[in-house]
Design an enzyme around this catalytic site. Structure first.
Site, mmCIF file in Angstrom:
data_model
loop_
_atom_site.group_PDB
_atom_site.id
_atom_site.type_symbol
_atom_site.label_atom_id
_atom_site.label_comp_id
_atom_site.label_asym_id
_atom_site.label_seq_id
_atom_site.Cartn_x
_atom_site.Cartn_y
_atom_site.Cartn_z
ATOM 1 C CE LYS A 73 -4.329 -1.652 1.994
ATOM 2 N NZ LYS A 73 -5.351 -1.470 3.023
ATOM 3 C CG ASP A 109 -8.178 1.018 3.059
ATOM 4 O OD1 ASP A 109 -9.090 0.262 2.691
ATOM 5 O OD2 ASP A 109 -6.969 0.735 2.944
HETATM 6 P P1 NAP Z 1 0.230 -3.073 10.163
HETATM 7 O O1 NAP Z 1 0.668 -1.943 9.290
HETATM 8 O O2 NAP Z 1 1.021 -4.327 10.198
HETATM 9 O O3 NAP Z 1 0.104 -2.490 11.676
HETATM 10 C C1 NAP Z 1 -0.240 -3.323 12.744
HETATM 11 C C2 NAP Z 1 -0.393 -2.492 14.029
HETATM 12 O O4 NAP Z 1 -0.889 -3.366 15.040
HETATM 13 C C3 NAP Z 1 0.926 -1.922 14.546
HETATM 14 O O5 NAP Z 1 0.670 -0.679 15.144
HETATM 15 C C4 NAP Z 1 1.352 -2.957 15.588
HETATM 16 O O6 NAP Z 1 2.118 -2.408 16.665
HETATM 17 C C5 NAP Z 1 0.006 -3.358 16.166
HETATM 18 N N1 NAP Z 1 0.081 -4.713 16.731
HETATM 19 C C6 NAP Z 1 0.346 -5.873 16.080
HETATM 20 N N2 NAP Z 1 0.323 -6.901 16.953
HETATM 21 C C7 NAP Z 1 0.053 -6.372 18.182
HETATM 22 C C8 NAP Z 1 -0.095 -6.937 19.490
HETATM 23 N N3 NAP Z 1 0.054 -8.233 19.694
HETATM 24 N N4 NAP Z 1 -0.396 -6.103 20.525
HETATM 25 C C9 NAP Z 1 -0.540 -4.757 20.325
HETATM 26 N N5 NAP Z 1 -0.386 -4.180 19.111
HETATM 27 C C10 NAP Z 1 -0.108 -4.978 18.043
HETATM 28 O O7 NAP Z 1 -1.252 -3.546 9.787
HETATM 29 P P2 NAP Z 1 -2.434 -2.630 9.181
HETATM 30 O O8 NAP Z 1 -2.403 -2.698 7.694
HETATM 31 O O9 NAP Z 1 -2.377 -1.306 9.831
HETATM 32 O O10 NAP Z 1 -3.732 -3.450 9.635
HETATM 33 C C11 NAP Z 1 -4.114 -3.514 11.006
HETATM 34 C C12 NAP Z 1 -5.393 -4.338 11.132
HETATM 35 O O11 NAP Z 1 -6.486 -3.662 10.517
HETATM 36 C C13 NAP Z 1 -5.310 -5.711 10.462
HETATM 37 O O12 NAP Z 1 -5.892 -6.659 11.302
HETATM 38 C C14 NAP Z 1 -6.120 -5.551 9.196
HETATM 39 O O13 NAP Z 1 -6.725 -6.766 8.801
HETATM 40 C C15 NAP Z 1 -7.168 -4.542 9.642
HETATM 41 N N6 NAP Z 1 -7.702 -3.772 8.502
HETATM 42 C C16 NAP Z 1 -9.030 -3.883 8.224
HETATM 43 C C17 NAP Z 1 -9.562 -3.170 7.153
HETATM 44 C C18 NAP Z 1 -11.027 -3.307 6.834
HETATM 45 O O14 NAP Z 1 -11.438 -2.967 5.727
HETATM 46 N N7 NAP Z 1 -11.836 -3.735 7.782
HETATM 47 C C19 NAP Z 1 -8.760 -2.333 6.373
HETATM 48 C C20 NAP Z 1 -7.398 -2.232 6.706
HETATM 49 C C21 NAP Z 1 -6.882 -2.973 7.770
HETATM 50 P P3 NAP Z 1 3.707 -2.145 16.544
HETATM 51 O O15 NAP Z 1 3.831 -0.862 15.793
HETATM 52 O O16 NAP Z 1 4.163 -2.068 17.937
HETATM 53 O O17 NAP Z 1 4.253 -3.319 15.782
#
Ligand code: NAP
Length: 289
Positions: A73, A109
């Site tokens: 992305k 998004d």
């Molecule tokens: P990302 O860039 O990998 O970011 C993940 C975030 O979650 C980071 O801030 C990470 O913290 C935190 N995290 C991961 N594991 C954790 C844990 N065990 N405890 C506390 N914090 C934790 O992922 P993303 O693209 O932002 O996506 C995040 C979530 O949103 C995913 O589950 C994705 O499926 C969902 N999402 C949904 C939609 C939808 O349309 N519904 C759209 C986009 C994303 P650190 O910085 O400390 O690593």
């Protein structure tokens, strides 16, 4: 669906890794069928190191447009000819439109989240105090969209504090009217005391695992919880919210809404109302064990 593919069928798709689990093909193809557009949408597995070549290929093949998912992305931006304002502020593109050979990147998004908050929780961000859990790509796009929609304060809470601080600083430079704060989970209680909504933008709870930090927190009665995660079972946030009578919605509505907005960018029309959401609910029901 018994689609006949001809030489004039427009081709759309999604690039990412992994991509086989994506629910976008089923939504977008249902949309094309509903408006009787001669178009198909397919998933393409593109590994991190193959992105430049893949974009060159998509250009050469004159595909009409495509979605972009993890892990491309942000990195895709440098391979595009133009990027919309909202995608530029979010630092992420999830939708590309091919306009006469020029690849233009958008981010639906953020707007999808705003639409879903309104549809599922009757929540409008204007003047509200918002707590965002997570500081990854989804959180960054969401913070940009919520700021643009008039939120008064956004607190970004993240395990890695530096990443929350960076988002707050980047957004402060663009949205002067919004108050931003960054914190780690130790400060969660103090921050959520005055929150109107808590938005989970981490993958926590996806597999039914508990988000232990949340269990210790007390909430205002009227607070709402939005979980970007969606799954066939109950997420930990859903369990938490229903145990306390807190209004809750999961990210299925955001997935449907971002898809509807991408569909409109490609075709000029929205799919029939609720079609994407109903399609998703059917698929999720079907794939339940
Ligand atoms: P990302 O860039 O990998 O970011 C993940 C975030 O979650 C980071 O801030 C990470 O913290 C935190 N995290 C991961 N594991 C954790 C844990 N065990 N405890 C506390 N914090 C934790 O992922 P993303 O693209 O932002 O996506 C995040 C979530 O949103 C995913 O589950 C994705 O499926 C969902 N999402 C949904 C939609 C939808 O349309 N519904 C759209 C986009 C994303 P650190 O910085 O400390 O690593």
């Amino acid at each position: 669906m018994n689609k006949v593919i001809t030489g004039s069928t427009s081709v759309y798709g999604i690039i990412g890794s992994p991509v086989s689990h994506s629910l976008s093909p089923v939504m977008q193809n249902a949309g094309f069928e509903a408006i009787k557009l001669d178009a198909i949408y397919v998933p393409w597995l593109v590994e991190r190191n193959d992105l430049a070549e893949a974009v060159r290929g998509l250009r050469a093949l004159s595909v009409s447009g495509f979605n972009v998912t993890i892990p491309h992305k942000s990195t895709i931006i440098k391979y595009l000819d133009e990027v919309s304002d909202e995608a530029s502020v979010a630092g992420a593109v999830n939708t590309v439109v091919n306009r006469s050979g020029r690849l233009i990147g958008y981010n639906t998004d953020g707007a999808g989240l705003i639409l879903s908050l309104e549809r599922s929780l009757q929540f409008t961000p204007s003047g509200k105090n918002i707590v965002m859990l997570g500081a990854g790509g989804a959180a960054r796009g969401a913070v940009a969209a919520l700021s643009d929609a008039g939120a008064s304060k956004i607190s970004i809470v993240n395990r890695t504090l530096d990443k929350a601080v960076k988002i707050a600083q980047d957004m402060e430079a663009v949205f002067k009217e919004v108050l931003f704060a960054a914190a780690d989970y130790e400060k969660l209680q103090a921050i959520i005391d005055s929150a109107d909504i808590i938005i989970n933008a981490t993958p926590m709870g996806m597999n039914g695992d508990d988000f232990a930090r949340l269990e210790i927190a007390e909430f205002k009665k009227h607070v709402k919880i939005y979980d970007m995660v969606y799954s066939t079972g109950m997420t930990s946030f859903h369990r938490f919210a229903s145990g306390r009578g807190v209004e809750f919605a999961n990210g299925l509505g955001m997935l449907a809404a971002q898809g509807e907005l991408a569909f409109r960018l490609w075709t000029g029309a929205l799919p029939p109302q609720s079609l994407f959401m109903e399609t998703l609910l059917n698929i999720i029901k079907i794939s339940k064990p």
